[in-house]
Structures are given as structure tokens and as C-alpha cells.
Motif scaffolding. Sequence first.
Motif, PDB file in Angstrom:
ATOM      1  N   ARG A   1       0.814  -1.215   0.000  1.00 17.11           N
ATOM      2  CA  ARG A   1       0.000   0.000   0.000  1.00 17.11           C
ATOM      3  C   ARG A   1       0.847   1.264   0.000  1.00 17.11           C
ATOM      4  N   ILE A   2       1.844   1.332   0.891  1.00 15.22           N
ATOM      5  CA  ILE A   2       2.617   2.578   0.976  1.00 15.22           C
ATOM      6  C   ILE A   2       3.540   2.752  -0.243  1.00 15.22           C
ATOM      7  N   VAL A   3       4.038   1.648  -0.800  1.00 19.59           N
ATOM      8  CA  VAL A   3       4.846   1.762  -2.016  1.00 19.59           C
ATOM      9  C   VAL A   3       3.987   2.276  -3.169  1.00 19.59           C
TER      10      VAL A   3
ATOM     11  N   ASP B   1       2.583   6.590  -6.772  1.00 18.35           N
ATOM     12  CA  ASP B   1       1.525   7.448  -7.320  1.00 18.35           C
ATOM     13  C   ASP B   1       1.851   8.918  -7.093  1.00 18.35           C
ATOM     14  N   HIS B   2       2.418   9.220  -5.935  1.00 14.93           N
ATOM     15  CA  HIS B   2       2.692  10.612  -5.569  1.00 14.93           C
ATOM     16  C   HIS B   2       3.885  11.187  -6.326  1.00 14.93           C
ATOM     17  N   PHE B   3       4.988  10.424  -6.371  1.00 17.20           N
ATOM     18  CA  PHE B   3       6.226  10.952  -6.959  1.00 17.20           C
ATOM     19  C   PHE B   3       6.527  10.400  -8.352  1.00 17.20           C
TER      20      PHE B   3
ATOM     21  N   ALA C   1       8.291  -4.871  -3.743  1.00 15.33           N
ATOM     22  CA  ALA C   1       7.304  -3.913  -4.246  1.00 15.33           C
ATOM     23  C   ALA C   1       7.930  -2.839  -5.133  1.00 15.33           C
ATOM     24  N   LEU C   2       9.184  -2.473  -4.850  1.00 19.15           N
ATOM     25  CA  LEU C   2       9.817  -1.364  -5.563  1.00 19.15           C
ATOM     26  C   LEU C   2      10.651  -1.792  -6.771  1.00 19.15           C
ATOM     27  N   VAL C   3      11.197  -2.989  -6.731  1.00 21.54           N
ATOM     28  CA  VAL C   3      12.164  -3.402  -7.746  1.00 21.54           C
ATOM     29  C   VAL C   3      11.614  -3.374  -9.172  1.00 21.54           C
TER      30      VAL C   3
END
Length: 254
Positions: free
Chosen positions: A73-75, A80-82, A125-127
Motif C-alpha cells: 500500500r505505501i509503495v 503514485d505521488h512521486f 514492491a519497488l524493484v
Amino acid sequence: MKQLEGKIALVGGAGRNNGKAIALAFAREGADLVLVARERKQELEEVADECTKLGAKVLPLWADLAEHEQVERIVEQGLDHFKQIDILMSVAGRRAHQDFWQISYEEWHKTFAVNLHSTFYLAKALVPSMMQRRSGSIIALGGLAAMTAQPQRAHVVASKTGLYGLIKAMAYELGPYGVRANLIALSNIENVRANPEWYPEKVNGQYSAADVAAVPLRRLGKPQEVANVAVFLASEQSSYVTGDRIVCAGGRYM
């Protein structure tokens, strides 16, 4: 030019101590930030305000990084934000002390969830987005427990050793995509102990004169010194460093 100008960093465990120092150092070097903490909302908001005053755009979020649904969720919110996240700084740690034969199954799993699984969840989640852009730096905060055995910390030693293994494995697999992964192994840092019961050998959670005397530099380290290493590993100054660890312990490992 600032070392992290134009970069977006996610700092997990940013509310105090080393996480706070790293967040502020990243902000000073030009990064915008996704700051994450599990609790102590006021502390994280204060860190976010300080980073904003340094010129950073900041998105503070709250999540238990030991829960993969919350991490996803936070990723997603951060992306979405940046629109991108270039640096992952995984700070969260659990260091409870117990004799091996007294460690409960619950404590064993909690320790692994915080010390090891959280970094895996964040990186997983980020990779994909980092691979797509063929750029990224993953940094995990470990400790001497990743390199040495320590009494009453079998669960900590095992989880931190696994963390270094995860870092090396990610570095090997992600290298062809331009994504680096490294570990900072630290010890004897001046931090506020939120859980002094995790440090039964210390008085009120504080290092003793004997602890300091065992450090070759004969002093404790400062969170800012940990942050300096993090900036190096996050920046292009370390562009040919991956799958490695930097020991920030005043020579204690010797």
C-alpha cells in the motif's frame, strides 16, 4: 551540485535515531522523500517538517513494514505521488535479548518479520519500477550481528545474517538492470533506546564506559555518521559498489 538532486528516496523506519538522521541527510543532498513509520505519528511529522524546511518534498506514511499488504500500500502511494522511487533505505530493526532456549516462536517470527521480511517486502514492491528504469539503490541497515555471533541474540543474529544474504542475492540478480544493493553494518551508535529492555547489559539502555573502551576509536558513533554512509551508497559516488557491506562501528569489528 547536491549528491541526490532529483532523486526520490523511501526511508522505512524514519521516525527517530538513524532513520531520522538518514532522512535529514537525504533531504540536505536534494532528495524528495517518502517517510514511513509504524507508530509515534508526532515524531514522523516532526522529521517530515524538518526535511521540508531543508527544501524536500515529503510524503509521510504510516505502516507496519512487517506486513506485506501494508508495504504494498505505501509503495503504491509513494509511486503514485512521486511517479518514481530511486532509493530504498530500510532501517527498521528488532533487537530483543533472550537466551536461545527461551525464545518463543512468536518472538522468533516477529524478529524475522522486522529484521528480514520488511526489506524483502519493500524491495519486492519497488524493484519492478527500478528495473524498468534500469536504475536504483537498495540499502539495508544491519549490524555486527550479520557478521558475528552474540549471546542472547540467536534470533537477531539469524535474521541479520539472512538480511545480508538477501542483499547479496538481490545485488547479483538486479545488477544487469542497473539496480544496486548494499548493507550498512553498525554498532555502538548514540541512539535513544525506545526499548531499553532489549539491552539488559546496559544501564537504562545506555552504553557503559567498558562498551566505549572496547571501541578502537574510543567513542560512540553518531547517527549522522551512519547517515553519511547511507548518502554515499545512495549516490553516484558508489556507482560501482553493490552486494557489499560497509561497517560503521568505530573499528569494533576488529
